[in-house]
Scaffold this motif. Structure first.
Motif, PDB file in Angstrom:
ATOM      1  N   GLY A 202      50.849  52.120  27.077  1.00 30.00           N
ATOM      2  CA  GLY A 202      49.675  51.258  26.979  1.00 30.00           C
ATOM      3  C   GLY A 202      48.584  51.660  27.944  1.00 30.00           C
ATOM      4  O   GLY A 202      47.401  51.624  27.617  1.00 30.00           O
ATOM      5  N   PHE A 203      48.978  52.075  29.151  1.00 26.90           N
ATOM      6  CA  PHE A 203      47.988  52.448  30.159  1.00 26.90           C
ATOM      7  C   PHE A 203      47.363  53.812  29.892  1.00 26.90           C
ATOM      8  O   PHE A 203      46.214  54.048  30.219  1.00 26.90           O
ATOM      9  N   GLY A 204      48.153  54.734  29.351  1.00 25.12           N
ATOM     10  CA  GLY A 204      47.636  56.066  29.097  1.00 25.12           C
ATOM     11  C   GLY A 204      47.905  57.051  30.208  1.00 25.12           C
ATOM     12  O   GLY A 204      47.351  58.145  30.208  1.00 25.12           O
ATOM     13  N   GLY A 205      48.750  56.692  31.189  1.00 31.74           N
ATOM     14  CA  GLY A 205      49.082  57.639  32.246  1.00 31.74           C
ATOM     15  C   GLY A 205      49.130  56.993  33.611  1.00 31.74           C
ATOM     16  O   GLY A 205      48.726  55.835  33.802  1.00 31.74           O
ATOM     17  N   ILE A 206      49.612  57.744  34.585  1.00 38.44           N
ATOM     18  CA  ILE A 206      49.850  57.203  35.920  1.00 38.44           C
ATOM     19  C   ILE A 206      48.558  56.831  36.634  1.00 38.44           C
ATOM     20  O   ILE A 206      48.510  55.840  37.378  1.00 38.44           O
ATOM     21  N   LEU A 378      56.672  53.983  26.556  1.00 38.03           N
ATOM     22  CA  LEU A 378      56.270  55.168  27.317  1.00 38.03           C
ATOM     23  C   LEU A 378      55.312  56.064  26.549  1.00 38.03           C
ATOM     24  O   LEU A 378      54.785  57.030  27.112  1.00 38.03           O
ATOM     25  N   GLY A 379      55.089  55.782  25.277  1.00 40.53           N
ATOM     26  CA  GLY A 379      54.134  56.562  24.499  1.00 40.53           C
ATOM     27  C   GLY A 379      54.461  58.042  24.516  1.00 40.53           C
ATOM     28  O   GLY A 379      55.601  58.456  24.309  1.00 40.53           O
ATOM     29  N   GLU A 380      53.462  58.863  24.787  1.00 45.49           N
ATOM     30  CA  GLU A 380      53.620  60.322  24.760  1.00 45.49           C
ATOM     31  C   GLU A 380      54.546  60.843  25.851  1.00 45.49           C
ATOM     32  O   GLU A 380      55.013  61.984  25.809  1.00 45.49           O
ATOM     33  N   PHE A 381      54.857  60.017  26.847  1.00 37.14           N
ATOM     34  CA  PHE A 381      55.721  60.445  27.939  1.00 37.14           C
ATOM     35  C   PHE A 381      57.202  60.211  27.638  1.00 37.14           C
ATOM     36  O   PHE A 381      58.060  60.602  28.428  1.00 37.14           O
TER      37      PHE A 381
END
Length: 471
Positions: A202-206, A378-381
């Motif tokens: 949801g956030f798109g990354g760290i 986690l989406g793409e991760f």
């Protein structure tokens, strides 16, 4: 909730009051609990008819009336005979009502608000701080993990004029979510635990996660306190982004509230706590895992800021039997079999910490078994993070790996591909098959970790295993 008139509520929400077919007047007062689930309504309660993904709260106003609701906050008039306040958005109205109540109690009482956020550990830290502060004065804290745009204001609305401490969990799945909750509660103390990959999809990354969690402290005023994790460089960097006084906690030398001599076993975790100006105290938590030492330090730091001596915080923490249902919950015991049910939630950081704990607490000559399901959101991760956990399991010499569910299968494949295992990792598509395997595989002395995201449902498998080995 504190006592308010219908007209006071309607005015604050910029809503339209409908009283047709009722005996209520604008001056009628309400003070019952505020709920968004009609099944939780008690006589005199307030029902917020929010729209959800699967259903519409307006369909359940009648059920709320049957249970004794005194007021419904609605987005369109309903035919049920109940006082109604018509608003454009019921969730926004819920938040505004919470803000109103916190403002009113703060103005007339001695309320202190503590906000807690972080990618991991919010609920455990909340429970620890609640255990400390409830021994000091009247304290309100979230039920379970109520930390979003609905759960957080619902917690705020439980305060009364005599509430001394309000603890608010502040979760987020995107930028701006925590800012909204901070604006509602206006914390006097803001605690940030960790910045990790929970909800990374949801956030798109760290970096986006860091931005979101920084919202906890960036709007604190200069009279507030920001309590930050010195062991997490991203959290520690928030000290430069707040006007508030900063207190650091952790095991790093830069922390003023520190832990030393950490030791873990199958029955708990011990450490020596240090607070400036006080004698160090040895604390033994019943909660498993070195990662919970960080949560305990955060709670101690907040309590110390409020004037609670370290010795009293320590005594309170030692009475906490578990972090929360399905969070490092120790079950079993028969045949010296320990089941650790930690399957309420899972992120890469919490999964890694739980596996490290499993490795650390194992006794010489005894086996460790990790029963793992998917880490969600986690989406793409997702692929890389499941691979990383599979490799970690091999490198920590976990005796057996049982992977459950297709979304987690990459952990099984990665463990096999590491090359040092031969048959120690198995995969099952469903929990029943995994249970049948484990019921036959577990031997006396085994320590078994069950870990997954809530959506994977492995908490129920953990309960079944716990019952199988209970006395």
């Amino acid at each position: 909730m504190i006592r308010l008139t219908l007209s006071e509520i309607a005015d604050r929400l910029s809503g339209v009051l409908h009283l047709e077919g009722t005996d209520a007047t604008p001056g009628t007062t309400v003070d019952g609990p505020v709920e968004t689930d009609s099944r939780e309504i008690v006589p005199g309660g307030i029902f917020v008819a929010k729209r959800g993904d699967d259903t519409d709260g307006h369909l359940f106003v009648g059920a709320a009336v049957e249970r004794g609701a005194a007021l419904a906050i609605v987005e369109h008039p309903v035919s049920d005979s109940i006082a109604q306040i018509l608003v454009p958005d019921a969730v926004v109205a819920l938040g505004e009502l919470a803000r109103f109540v916190v403002e009113r109690v703060r103005a007339s009482g001695d309320l202190t608000v503590i906000g807690i956020t972080g990618s991991n550990g919010k609920t455990t830290t909340k429970n620890m701080l609640e255990r400390i502060l409830s021994g000091e004065d009247e304290t309100v804290a979230p039920i379970r993990s109520f930390n979003n745009a609905v759960g957080a204001p619902t917690t705020m609305l439980r305060i009364s004029e005599s509430t001394r401490y309000l603890i608010v969990e502040m979760g987020a799945s995107g930028i701006g979510h925590i800012s909204k909750l901070v604006a509602m509660a206006k914390p006097d103390i803001g605690v940030v635990l960790k910045v990790g990959l929970a909800h990374a999809g949801g956030f798109g990354g760290i970096e986006s996660t860091l931005q979101a969690k920084t919202e906890m402290v960036k709007d604190l005023d200069e009279n507030a306190v920001a309590i930050l994790n010195a062991d997490d460089s991203r959290v520690a960097s928030m000290a430069e982004k707040t006007r508030a006084r900063v207190v650091m906690f952790g095991q790093e030398d830069t922390a003023s509230v520190r832990a030393t001599d950490v030791a873990g076993t199958r029955t708990g975790t011990s450490f020596t706590a240090h607070v400036p100006g006080e004698e160090p105290v040895r604390i033994t938590l019943r909660v498993l895992g070195e990662h919970h030492v960080s949560n305990a330090l955060a709670a101690i730091a907040a309590a110390s800021t409020l004037g609670v001596p370290l010795a009293r915080s320590a005594r309170a923490l030692e009475t906490l039997e578990r972090a929360e249902r399905w969070r490092m919950e120790v079950l079993g015991g028969k045949d010296d079999v320990t089941i650790i049910n930690d399957a309420y939630n899972a992120s890469p950081d919490s999964m890694s910490a739980a596996i490290k704990t499993l490795a650390q607490i194992s006794e010489p000559g005894k086996r460790t078994i990790a029963v793992l399901g998917a880490m969600s959101e986690l989406g793409e991760f997702a692929g890389d993070e499941h691979d990383r956990i599979g490799l970690q399991l091999v490198r920590l010499n976990i005796s057996r790996l049982v992977v459950v569910g297709p979304e987690a299968r990459r952990m099984h494949i990665s463990a096999i591909n590491e090359g040092s295992w031969d048959g120690e990792s198995v995969y099952f598509g469903d929990m029943d098959a995994a249970y049948d395997y484990l019921a036959a595989e577990i031997i006396p002395g085994d320590t078994v970790l069950v870990k997954s995201s809530n959506s994977a449902g492995l908490r129920f498998l953990g309960d079944r295993l716990g019952a199988l080995y209970s006395w």
